[in-house]
Motif scaffolding. Structure first.
Motif: not given
Length: 122
Positions: A62-85
């Motif tokens: 369960r904890e592993y899945l939670n951290f994977l979820n955070i990692a996935k969200a960070s990939a989305g954040e990276s995409r958004s920041l790339l658009y801004i750049a």
């Protein structure tokens, strides 16, 4: 191949490559001196691999899945920041699309890994 440590995970290896590319990209003119955007881009990219690693080292699935979820969200954040750049003129469209594709690949790979872990209980 048996996975014995997070370094064995393909998604972690790809996340490290992605973070390295973000570091190189943010050392270029424009982004190099935009400390806010540069820092946030780096933090989001680094968060992907570090959350995969931290989750792997946790005691429960369960904890592993939670951290994977955070990692996935960070990939989305990276995409958004790339658009801004791109929108402010720091990177070219082809660079943005290339890196965005890599972030989407990571997001999908993390999602597939999460499904595999969840289905292992079934």
């Amino acid at each position: 191949m048996k996975i014995t440590c997070f370094e064995d995970l393909h998604i972690w290896q790809k996340a490290i490559e992605f973070a390295k590319e973000i570091y190189v990209l943010t050392e270029r003119k424009g982004l190099k001196t935009d400390f806010g955007l540069k820092g946030q881009m780096r933090d989001a990219a680094v968060s992907i691999s570090t959350n995969i690693a931290e989750g792997f080292e946790r005691r429960s699935r369960r904890e592993y899945l939670n951290f994977l979820n955070i990692a996935k969200a960070s990939a989305g954040e990276s995409r958004s920041l790339l658009y801004i750049a791109f929108e402010v003129g720091y990177i070219e469209k082809d660079e943005m699309e290339d890196m965005r594709g890599k972030a989407r690949f990571l997001s999908g790979s993390i999602s597939n890994h999460m499904k595999a872990i969840s289905n292992a209980d079934s």
